[in-house]
Design a protein around this motif. Structure first.
Motif, PDB file in Angstrom:
ATOM      1  N   ALA A  19       0.765  -1.094  -0.132  1.00 21.49           N
ATOM      2  CA  ALA A  19      -0.044  -0.087  -0.003  1.00 21.49           C
ATOM      3  C   ALA A  19       0.791   1.361  -0.026  1.00 21.49           C
ATOM      4  O   ALA A  19       0.585   2.106  -0.560  1.00 21.49           O
ATOM      5  CB  ALA A  19      -0.973   0.014   1.335  1.00 21.49           C
ATOM      6  N   GLY A  42      -2.332   5.445  -1.458  1.00 21.94           N
ATOM      7  CA  GLY A  42      -1.639   5.355  -0.117  1.00 21.94           C
ATOM      8  C   GLY A  42      -1.556   6.259   0.723  1.00 21.94           C
ATOM      9  O   GLY A  42      -0.812   6.420   1.702  1.00 21.94           O
ATOM     10  N   LYS A  43      -2.284   7.420   0.584  1.00 20.88           N
ATOM     11  CA  LYS A  43      -2.276   8.606   1.304  1.00 20.88           C
ATOM     12  C   LYS A  43      -2.767   8.206   2.668  1.00 20.88           C
ATOM     13  O   LYS A  43      -2.139   8.506   3.730  1.00 20.88           O
ATOM     14  CB  LYS A  43      -3.445   9.594   0.690  1.00 20.88           C
ATOM     15  N   THR A  44      -4.030   7.660   2.926  1.00 23.26           N
ATOM     16  CA  THR A  44      -4.366   7.262   4.372  1.00 23.26           C
ATOM     17  C   THR A  44      -3.320   6.610   4.898  1.00 23.26           C
ATOM     18  O   THR A  44      -3.080   6.797   6.194  1.00 23.26           O
ATOM     19  CB  THR A  44      -5.811   6.797   4.159  1.00 23.26           C
TER      20      THR A  44
HETATM   21  N1  LIG Z   1      -6.635  -2.179   6.277  1.00 26.50           N
HETATM   22  C1  LIG Z   1      -6.180  -2.706   4.761  1.00 26.50           C
HETATM   23  N2  LIG Z   1      -6.176  -4.042   4.753  1.00 26.50           N
HETATM   24  C2  LIG Z   1      -5.987  -4.153   3.319  1.00 26.50           C
HETATM   25  N3  LIG Z   1      -5.803  -3.295   2.384  1.00 26.50           N
HETATM   26  C3  LIG Z   1      -5.849  -2.252   2.590  1.00 26.50           C
HETATM   27  C4  LIG Z   1      -6.156  -1.542   4.019  1.00 26.50           C
HETATM   28  N4  LIG Z   1      -6.008  -0.326   3.935  1.00 26.50           N
HETATM   29  C5  LIG Z   1      -5.694   0.345   2.697  1.00 26.50           C
HETATM   30  N5  LIG Z   1      -5.564  -1.124   1.808  1.00 26.50           N
HETATM   31  C6  LIG Z   1      -5.083  -0.872   0.454  1.00 26.50           C
HETATM   32  O1  LIG Z   1      -3.853  -0.034   0.262  1.00 26.50           O
HETATM   33  C7  LIG Z   1      -4.142   0.787  -0.854  1.00 26.50           C
HETATM   34  C8  LIG Z   1      -3.972   2.178  -0.368  1.00 26.50           C
HETATM   35  O2  LIG Z   1      -4.895   2.558   0.513  1.00 26.50           O
HETATM   36  P1  LIG Z   1      -5.028   4.070   1.267  1.00 26.50           P
HETATM   37  O3  LIG Z   1      -3.987   4.443   2.079  1.00 26.50           O
HETATM   38  O4  LIG Z   1      -6.462   4.006   1.984  1.00 26.50           O
HETATM   39  O5  LIG Z   1      -5.221   5.002  -0.053  1.00 26.50           O
HETATM   40  P2  LIG Z   1      -5.698   6.480  -0.411  1.00 26.50           P
HETATM   41  O6  LIG Z   1      -5.752   6.991   0.844  1.00 26.50           O
HETATM   42  O7  LIG Z   1      -4.874   7.280  -1.028  1.00 26.50           O
HETATM   43  O8  LIG Z   1      -6.959   6.288  -1.071  1.00 26.50           O
HETATM   44  C9  LIG Z   1      -5.431   0.368  -1.366  1.00 26.50           C
HETATM   45  O9  LIG Z   1      -5.031  -0.503  -2.564  1.00 26.50           O
HETATM   46  C10 LIG Z   1      -6.346  -0.238  -0.350  1.00 26.50           C
HETATM   47  O10 LIG Z   1      -7.271  -0.950  -0.731  1.00 26.50           O
END
Ligand SMILES: Nc1ncnc2c1ncn2[C@@H]1O[C@H](COP(=O)(O)OP(=O)(O)O)[C@@H](O)[C@H]1O
Ligand SMILES: [Mg+2]
Length: 300
Positions: A19, A42-44
């Motif tokens: 991620a 991957g921002k969050t």
């Molecule tokens: N708890 C988690 N379990 C599995 N995959 C995750 C989880 N959190 C995020 N992801 C995956 O990691 C990637 C980055 O997610 P995220 O950081 O939420 O992106 P953004 O905030 O930029 O939209 C995505 O492909 C998301 O599906």
């Protein structure tokens, strides 16, 4: 100036999927930084690791030179996450009062009302009765309650109406003028450009650009020459030219990205390639952003 945030080779893997992939950068005191990228970039995940709310698979994140989990550090940070969850059955003013009591030098209720645009009516509502937009506003007040030096907002304007957005960004500007460090994520290029003095552009877990909005825009707004090829044209024919940054195929057309469209055209005629429907495009920012962060391109 002091590094307020420092992340080093930060990586997060969820079930074999990266991620966040080996990301390093630091943020100085007083910077207003947009973490920009499409959904899933991957921002969050990066923010949660900076905040100590998610453990990295590799690398480390420091805030004020410490782990953000520490109480003394927590007190200096304000956070509004993507999902604002509020305790049920409390009135808005009660929950804000509760948050204020956690901090040594909280902002007054009046200051918080002024900064967030919450109304008296909102303050007397129970949290479960709030609309999405009102919840965001309360989340904003909670982030500011402790008068923090460093603020994190994860996609803060999603679900806000135009008025709420305006109030939110006006307040962010005010806070920036007070010298606070502000880090926010967004998938809106315009928002990042309007507010931030620095954009860190994420795509697929990596940082693909980092700089002043002007520089990022310069990088993004490449011009292109595109055409339909009537026979195979190897990528090498154009990619080796010094002013060509990329060559790819999309929607049946070959795109040559360049800052010198004249040279590409000259080359095209010189090679006597059998092509039709030649188009020259002066890069539009939104389009360029999409191109940069696009998921799939066709093979050539
Ligand atoms: N708890 C988690 N379990 C599995 N995959 C995750 C989880 N959190 C995020 N992801 C995956 O990691 C990637 C980055 O997610 P995220 O950081 O939420 O992106 P953004 O905030 O930029 O939209 C995505 O492909 C998301 O599906
Ligand atoms: Mg997110």
């Amino acid at each position: 100036m002091e590094d307020v945030v420092k992340i080093n080779q930060l990586t997060k893997v969820f079930n074999d999927k990266k991620a966040v992939d080996n990301v390093s950068f630091s943020i100085k005191s007083g910077e207003v930084v947009a973490i920009l990228g499409p959904n899933g970039a991957g921002k969050t995940t990066t923010m949660l690791m900076m905040l100590g709310l998610l453990n990295p698979t590799n690398g480390e994140a420091k805030v004020f030179n410490e782990d953000a989990k520490q109480k003394s550090i927590r007190e200096r940070i304000g956070v509004m996450l993507q999902e604002v969850s509020l305790m049920d059955r409390l009135k808005v003013k009660e929950i804000i009062g509760l948050f204020r009591s956690y901090y040594p030098n909280p902002l007054s209720m009046d200051q918080l009302i002024g900064l967030t645009g919450l109304s008296q009516e909102d303050l007397n509502k129970r949290t479960e009765k709030l609309s999405g937009g009102q919840k965001r506003r309360v989340g904003f007040a909670l982030a500011l309650a402790g008068n923090p030096d460093l603020l994190f907002f994860d996609e803060p304007t999603v679900g806000m109406d135009i008025t709420a957005r305006k109030v939110f960004w006006e307040t962010v500007r005010k806070l920036a003028n007070q010298g606070k460090t502000i880090i926010f994520s967004t998938h809106y290029l315009q928002e990042a450009d309007d507010i931030a003095d620095r954009i860190i552009l994420f795509n697929k877990g990596s940082v693909v650009a980092d700089g002043k909005p002007e520089d990022i825009k310069g990088k993004l707004t490449k011009q292109s020459v595109s055409f339909i090829a009537l026979h195979d044209i190897p990528r090498e024919m154009f990619i080796q030219l010094s002013h060509v940054s990329d060559v790819f195929k999309k929607d049946g057309r070959i795109f040559v990205m360049t800052d010198d469209t004249d040279s590409v055209l000259a080359r095209l005629f010189e090679l006597k390639l059998n092509v039709k429907d030649i188009r020259i495009e002066k890069g539009r920012l939104e389009e360029a952003f999409e191109q940069l962060t696009e998921k799939t391109r066709e093979a050539m």
